[in-house]
Structures are given as C-alpha cells and as structure tokens.
Design a protein around this motif. Structure first.
Motif, PDB file in Angstrom:
ATOM      1  N   ASP A  55      -0.713  -0.996   2.829  1.00 32.19           N
ATOM      2  CA  ASP A  55       0.200  -1.115   1.689  1.00 32.19           C
ATOM      3  C   ASP A  55      -0.597  -0.812   0.427  1.00 32.19           C
ATOM      4  OD1 ASP A  55       1.979  -1.925  -0.342  1.00 32.19           O
ATOM      5  OD2 ASP A  55       2.880  -3.443   0.960  1.00 32.19           O
ATOM      6  N   THR A  56      -0.138   0.144  -0.345  1.00 33.50           N
ATOM      7  CA  THR A  56      -0.859   0.557  -1.551  1.00 33.50           C
ATOM      8  C   THR A  56      -0.463  -0.257  -2.788  1.00 33.50           C
ATOM      9  OG1 THR A  56       0.816   2.273  -1.952  1.00 33.50           O
ATOM     10  CG2 THR A  56      -1.149   2.915  -0.708  1.00 33.50           C
ATOM     11  N   GLY A  57       0.255  -1.339  -2.603  1.00 36.09           N
ATOM     12  CA  GLY A  57       0.624  -2.178  -3.732  1.00 36.09           C
ATOM     13  C   GLY A  57      -0.569  -2.925  -4.295  1.00 36.09           C
ATOM     14  N   HIS A  58      -0.315  -3.590  -5.421  1.00 36.31           N
ATOM     15  CA  HIS A  58      -1.403  -4.293  -6.120  1.00 36.31           C
ATOM     16  C   HIS A  58      -1.023  -5.752  -6.331  1.00 36.31           C
ATOM     17  CE1 HIS A  58      -3.256  -0.376  -6.853  1.00 36.31           C
ATOM     18  NE2 HIS A  58      -2.065   0.045  -7.311  1.00 36.31           N
ATOM     19  N   ASP A  59      -0.483  -6.375  -5.304  1.00 35.66           N
ATOM     20  CA  ASP A  59      -0.135  -7.791  -5.383  1.00 35.66           C
ATOM     21  C   ASP A  59      -0.543  -8.472  -4.082  1.00 35.66           C
ATOM     22  OD1 ASP A  59       1.716  -6.796  -3.577  1.00 35.66           O
ATOM     23  OD2 ASP A  59       3.433  -7.031  -4.916  1.00 35.66           O
ATOM     24  N   GLU A  60      -0.339  -9.776  -4.038  1.00 44.42           N
ATOM     25  CA  GLU A  60      -0.803 -10.551  -2.883  1.00 44.42           C
ATOM     26  C   GLU A  60      -0.115 -10.127  -1.593  1.00 44.42           C
ATOM     27  OE1 GLU A  60      -2.850 -12.846  -0.489  1.00 44.42           O
ATOM     28  OE2 GLU A  60      -3.308 -12.562  -2.630  1.00 44.42           O
ATOM     29  N   ALA A  61       1.169  -9.744  -1.675  1.00 45.83           N
ATOM     30  CA  ALA A  61       1.870  -9.314  -0.470  1.00 45.83           C
ATOM     31  C   ALA A  61       1.212  -8.075   0.133  1.00 45.83           C
ATOM     32  CB  ALA A  61       3.336  -9.037  -0.796  1.00 45.83           C
ATOM     33  N   GLU A  81      -8.260  -4.313  -1.931  1.00 47.48           N
ATOM     34  CA  GLU A  81      -8.939  -3.512  -2.941  1.00 47.48           C
ATOM     35  C   GLU A  81      -9.865  -4.310  -3.840  1.00 47.48           C
ATOM     36  OE1 GLU A  81      -5.981  -1.800  -5.468  1.00 47.48           O
ATOM     37  OE2 GLU A  81      -5.015  -3.731  -5.893  1.00 47.48           O
ATOM     38  N   ARG A  82      -9.823  -5.618  -3.781  1.00 50.10           N
ATOM     39  CA  ARG A  82     -10.652  -6.425  -4.671  1.00 50.10           C
ATOM     40  C   ARG A  82     -12.083  -6.484  -4.145  1.00 50.10           C
ATOM     41  NH1 ARG A  82      -6.836 -11.609  -4.796  1.00 50.10           N
ATOM     42  NH2 ARG A  82      -6.692 -10.955  -2.599  1.00 50.10           N
ATOM     43  N   GLY A  83     -13.051  -6.478  -5.025  1.00 48.42           N
ATOM     44  CA  GLY A  83     -14.467  -6.483  -4.644  1.00 48.42           C
ATOM     45  C   GLY A  83     -15.039  -5.078  -4.641  1.00 48.42           C
ATOM     46  N   TRP A 104      -1.985  -7.083  -0.452  1.00 52.34           N
ATOM     47  CA  TRP A 104      -3.354  -7.410  -0.056  1.00 52.34           C
ATOM     48  C   TRP A 104      -3.397  -8.137   1.286  1.00 52.34           C
ATOM     49  CZ3 TRP A 104      -4.183  -9.680  -5.616  1.00 52.34           C
ATOM     50  CH2 TRP A 104      -4.304  -8.614  -6.523  1.00 52.34           C
ATOM     51  N   ALA A 105      -2.403  -9.005   1.537  1.00 58.70           N
ATOM     52  CA  ALA A 105      -2.380  -9.748   2.797  1.00 58.70           C
ATOM     53  C   ALA A 105      -2.237  -8.811   3.991  1.00 58.70           C
ATOM     54  CB  ALA A 105      -1.241 -10.767   2.780  1.00 58.70           C
ATOM     55  N   LYS A 106      -1.506  -7.687   3.823  1.00 58.85           N
ATOM     56  CA  LYS A 106      -1.354  -6.728   4.920  1.00 58.85           C
ATOM     57  C   LYS A 106      -2.640  -5.924   5.148  1.00 58.85           C
ATOM     58  CE  LYS A 106       3.572  -6.076   3.936  1.00 58.85           C
ATOM     59  NZ  LYS A 106       4.602  -5.080   3.486  1.00 58.85           N
ATOM     60  N   ASN A 107      -3.427  -5.742   4.087  1.00 60.45           N
ATOM     61  CA  ASN A 107      -4.618  -4.899   4.199  1.00 60.45           C
ATOM     62  C   ASN A 107      -5.837  -5.650   4.736  1.00 60.45           C
ATOM     63  OD1 ASN A 107      -3.170  -2.721   3.166  1.00 60.45           O
ATOM     64  ND2 ASN A 107      -3.688  -3.209   1.037  1.00 60.45           N
TER      65      ASN A 107
END
Length: 207
Positions: A186-192, A142-144, A194-197
């Motif tokens: 993964d709809t989370g907002h942490d590195e774990a 989600e970053r950028g 983001w790594a899946k996305n």
C-alpha cells in the motif's frame, strides 16, 4: 165419507204413477259412467346376462409435455460448468493464495500469536503440497532509514524461517531476503498503509 176415501186413493195413485215416470226419465237421460282405468307403471324388462348396463367412458387424462424439453431448459438456465473447468479455476486460485503473509508491529520482528497460527498452516502446506524451495521476504514501512529498514526486514524474515523449522520444515528448503521499504503493498502514508507493509511474504521457488 166414502167419497173422500176415493179421492185420497186417486191422489195417491196419481202421485205413485208420477214418481215412476220421473224415475224412468232420469235413468234414460243419464249416460253410463265408464270408470277410468289408471295404467300402472310399466316394469322394466328383466336384464339378461348378455345385456349389461353401459357405463359412461372415463375421462382420458391430457398428455403432459415431454420431459426432455423441461430438462433442456433447466440445463440452459443453470449453465452448469464442467467439473474439469471448476477444478482448474479452484487450483489456480489456491496456488495464488496458498501461503499466507504475516504482519509485525511497528519496529518489531517478534511473532504475534495470530502470526504463529498462520505459520503453522503454511508449514503444513509446504510439507504436504509444495515441492520447491521457499524464499521468505522481509518488508518494512517507509519510516526510518533505508539501512535500518533493510536490517529490520531481514530480522522479520529470519524470525519466520526459524519458526517454520521448529514446525518440521527442512532448513535447506528455506531462504531469506530483505527488501526494507522498497516494495510496499500500500503506497499510502498513514497507519493503515504502514500496517500492511510491515510483513513477511512467502514465495515458492520451483525446482
């Protein structure tokens, strides 16, 4: 002197007669002794050829329970699944996970060594088992900005496509599309999460 000798003779004669009478009375009073006859043990009669010693009958074994019931119980406990159902279940699982995803580092689109190994396996599956074409999806976290992530997702999908072509997959069977950050796993907002996305995903398009 003569008188003495006569007296002595009379006494001797008297004693002799007295002794004889005593012997006769003893013999008369004694009862005859009959010797006891000890009976010898009776020998067993000789066995004739027709008469053989009878032996005790051997114990008969108890009948065992019928094996059919045991077999039926074993089948009921195991609950064996027919081979046709097993093949169907394994085929469905294999189709869902037949092509593996690859993942990328943050803001990168180059392939890591582990991802190259995954692409090598995917290429073998595409050539040996799949008949349709393959769409390669590019995804980002989600970053950028949305525009930047769409461009980055396209670069990731194109990197995977180029490597598959070098492994012998025909380029005409491959196409790419970028979703940027629109379809996270993964709809989370942490590195774990983001790594899946940050990934490229492979979808078969049947003809």
């Amino acid at each position: 002197m003569r008188t003495n000798i006569l007296c002595l003779l009379v006494i001797v004669l008297f004693l002799h007669m007295l002794g004889g009478c005593a012997n006769k009375e003893v013999v008369k009073t004694e009862e005859p002794i009959v010797p006891a006859i000890v009976a010898a043990p009776e020998a067993p009669p000789p066995s004739s050829p027709e008469q053989k010693p009878q032996s005790l009958p051997a114990p008969q074994p108890q009948p065992s329970p019928p094996p059919v019931a045991v077999k039926a119980e074993a089948q009921e406990e195991q609950k064996i699944i027919p081979a046709s159902q097993q093949n169907t279940a394994s085929t469905e699982t294999e189709q869902k996970n037949i092509l593996e995803m690859i993942y990328f580092d943050f803001d990168k689109f180059d392939l890591r060594e582990a991802d190259r190994d995954i692409l090598t396996r995917n290429a073998q599956v595409i050539l040996d088992k799949l008949k349709g074409n393959i769409t390669i999806e590019g995804h980002c976290d989600e970053r950028g900005s949305s525009e930047y992530n769409l461009a980055l997702g396209e670069r990731r999908a194109r990197s995977a496509m180029k490597y598959l072509v070098t492994l012998g997959v025909p380029a005409e069977r491959l196409s790419i599309i970028s979703y940027g950050e629109e379809k996270p796993i993964d709809t989370g907002h942490d590195e774990a999460a983001w790594a899946k996305n940050r990934r490229s995903q492979f979808i078969e398009i049947e003809k």
